[in-house]
Design a protein around this motif. Structure first.
Motif, PDB file in Angstrom:
ATOM      1  N   TYR A 225      -6.525  -3.489  -8.102  1.00 20.01           N
ATOM      2  CA  TYR A 225      -6.584  -4.624  -7.181  1.00 20.01           C
ATOM      3  C   TYR A 225      -7.488  -4.226  -6.015  1.00 20.01           C
ATOM      4  N   VAL A 227      -8.260  -4.860  -2.467  1.00 25.28           N
ATOM      5  CA  VAL A 227      -7.410  -5.468  -1.450  1.00 25.28           C
ATOM      6  C   VAL A 227      -7.814  -4.959  -0.072  1.00 25.28           C
ATOM      7  N   LYS A 229      -7.477  -3.286   3.405  1.00 23.58           N
ATOM      8  CA  LYS A 229      -6.653  -2.140   3.777  1.00 23.58           C
ATOM      9  C   LYS A 229      -5.402  -2.558   4.530  1.00 23.58           C
ATOM     10  N   LYS A 232      -2.378  -4.057   2.208  1.00 23.83           N
ATOM     11  CA  LYS A 232      -1.795  -3.328   1.074  1.00 23.83           C
ATOM     12  C   LYS A 232      -0.278  -3.479   1.006  1.00 23.83           C
ATOM     13  N   LEU A 235       0.588  -6.847  -0.328  1.00 16.07           N
ATOM     14  CA  LEU A 235       0.351  -6.937  -1.774  1.00 16.07           C
ATOM     15  C   LEU A 235       1.447  -6.205  -2.549  1.00 16.07           C
ATOM     16  N   LEU A 236       1.869  -5.054  -2.043  1.00 14.44           N
ATOM     17  CA  LEU A 236       2.928  -4.305  -2.712  1.00 14.44           C
ATOM     18  C   LEU A 236       4.202  -5.141  -2.798  1.00 14.44           C
ATOM     19  N   PHE A 320      -0.938   3.378  -4.059  1.00 18.00           N
ATOM     20  CA  PHE A 320      -1.071   2.604  -2.823  1.00 18.00           C
ATOM     21  C   PHE A 320      -2.321   3.070  -2.068  1.00 18.00           C
ATOM     22  N   SER A 347      -3.521   0.294  -9.187  1.00 17.72           N
ATOM     23  CA  SER A 347      -4.222   0.941  -8.075  1.00 17.72           C
ATOM     24  C   SER A 347      -4.684  -0.100  -7.068  1.00 17.72           C
ATOM     25  N   PHE A 348      -4.470   0.209  -5.779  1.00 11.06           N
ATOM     26  CA  PHE A 348      -4.983  -0.612  -4.693  1.00 11.06           C
ATOM     27  C   PHE A 348      -6.248   0.057  -4.159  1.00 11.06           C
ATOM     28  N   CYS A 349      -7.330  -0.686  -4.098  1.00 10.82           N
ATOM     29  CA  CYS A 349      -8.594  -0.129  -3.609  1.00 10.82           C
ATOM     30  C   CYS A 349      -9.099  -0.949  -2.436  1.00 10.82           C
ATOM     31  N   SER A 350      -9.123  -0.364  -1.253  1.00 14.24           N
ATOM     32  CA  SER A 350      -9.703  -1.017  -0.082  1.00 14.24           C
ATOM     33  C   SER A 350     -11.195  -0.681  -0.023  1.00 14.24           C
ATOM     34  N   HIS A 374      -4.969 -12.678  -6.848  1.00 13.98           N
ATOM     35  CA  HIS A 374      -3.896 -12.270  -5.938  1.00 13.98           C
ATOM     36  C   HIS A 374      -4.266 -12.737  -4.531  1.00 13.98           C
TER      37      HIS A 374
END
Length: 418
Positions: A225, A227, A229, A232, A235-236, A320, A347-350, A374
């Protein structure tokens, strides 16, 4: 190959069979014959591949033949050094399990608790000692530990010991033990520093590796995802609530970050706890036991603390924070998809982590599914280098003052969920 093909003693075969094992895992199949033959060994295997049994089973076999049913005073013949209490406890359980039909006795020692009970057991005598570096050196300095009869030295999770700054302790320990020992070094990753350790501490070692560090389990479904920063945590919670995620392991970069994520989730009645180096060993063990017993639905952990987590049916792992070392990503997602079970890695990627994600993709060589649907995407889309600009609806830029006022208004009107 079957375990019975490895020429192990009947007492060990019986214990292994009762655990439901019939065939060795690849790391066991490759490592056990070398260890039985007395070779020094470097083993690279990721979490969930059975590497503890790969060294515990042959050591028990050889020591059982050596000690037999002797009732004389026991001496430390095997030393296993591992960086955390959680890992030490797991290794101790493995030695107890595979050696339950032998006369061998193991003791697990670690810091953060009173040494009295540990010293009492040492005075009674043990065959196998599993220890964290600090407590081991402390009790040796006090004269409670004697290595004169040592045959085996095992350095487990060596890459983590380097990360945690135990290298000097490891060097001290190696100097204390006899030179005519058999040394086994196991690691989840194999950076150059580990190879240098092997060259220093081991004698013409054999190298075995069963899962290349760049590979990830095929049965793990990977998602990413992109997202903001600052979004996060939102989103979680969104995923936990809308996808009914439970029994979830969340990786964060820092101890402070772990506590903040837990605090935010608890505000929305999510049963979450953190595990990291600032918590006492007893507190970490309580949280870990609660998570294993499914009394906690979300466990938020730093990489170092998570090495002690060994759960066969963990369904979800969330990055995260992306790791800045690609191999760490492989190790993290290896926490799921174990023992033949499926698993999902998210995986969250800022924006600031995009270089990390590119490095991860280069390493794993897998087309990870991108989830665009999302509510918290990057505020500005990632530019498409092949796209041509659409000039039809472009407007003249507004003045600097107007933009500034709009920005301030946007900040005031922005609502956070936490």
């Amino acid at each position: 190959m079957l375990f019975e093909d490895l020429s192990l003693s009947k007492s060990i075969q019986r214990a292994v069979f009762e655990e439901g094992y019939t065939s060795p895992t690849p790391i066991q199949e490759k490592a056990i014959p070398f260890i039985l033959a007395g070779k020094d060994l470097v083993g690279c295997a990721q979490t969930g591949t059975g590497k503890t049994a790969a060294f515990a089973i042959p050591i028990i076999h050889n020591l059982h033949r050596m000690v037999g049913s002797s009732k004389k005073q026991k001496e430390i013949r095997c030393l296993v050094v591992t960086p955390t209490r959680e890992l030490a406890v797991q290794i101790g359980v493995s030695f107890d399990t595979y050696g339950k039909y032998t006369n061998l006795k193991q003791l697990t020692i670690f810091g953060g608790v009173s040494q009295l009970a540990q010293v009492d057991q040492l005075k009674k005598g043990v065959d196998i000692l599993i220890a964290t570096p600090g407590r081991l050196l402390d009790l040796h300095k006090q004269g409670f530990i004697d290595f004169d009869s040592l045959h085996y030295l095992v350095l487990d999770e060596s890459d983590l010991m380097l990360d945690m700054g135990f290298i000097n302790d490891v060097r001290k320990i190696v100097k204390l033990v006899p030179t005519n020992r058999q040394t086994l070094l196991f690691s989840a990753t194999m950076p150059m520093a580990i190879r240098e350790l092997a060259d220093t501490f081991l004698n013409k070692p054999e190298y075995v590796s069963v899962t290349p560090v760049s590979s990830t389990a095929e049965i793990i479904e990977q998602r990413v995802y992109f997202v903001g920063k600052e979004d996060k945590r939102a989103l979680l919670y969104h995923l936990i609530r809308n996808e009914n995620l439970n029994n979830l392991l969340v990786f964060v970069r820092t101890k402070h970050g772990a506590d903040n994520v837990v605090k935010a989730l608890k505000k929305h009645d999510v049963n979450a706890e953190a595990i990291h180096g600032d918590k006492s060993q007893n507190a970490r063990q309580r949280v870990l036991d609660s998570f294993k017993n499914k009394e906690i639905s979300v466990l938020v952990a730093t990489d170092i603390a998570a090495r002690g987590i060994d759960i066969e049916s963990l369904p979800y792992v969330i990055n995260f924070d992306l790791p800045n070392i690609p191999e760490t990503y492989v190790h993290r997602i290896g926490r799921t998809g174990r023992a033949g079970n499926g698993g999902i890695s998210i995986s969250f990627c800022s924006k600031d982590e995009e270089p990390y994600w590119k490095d991860i993709q280069k390493l794993i060589k897998v087309n990870v599914k991108t989830i665009n649907d999302h509510p918290y995407p990057w505020k500005d889309e990632v530019p498409n280098p092949d796209a041509k600009p659409d000039l039809r609806n472009m407007k003249k830029p507004e003045g600097k003052e107007t933009n500034s006022r709009k920005s301030e208004a946007s900040k005031k009107n922005k609502k956070r969920w936490y």
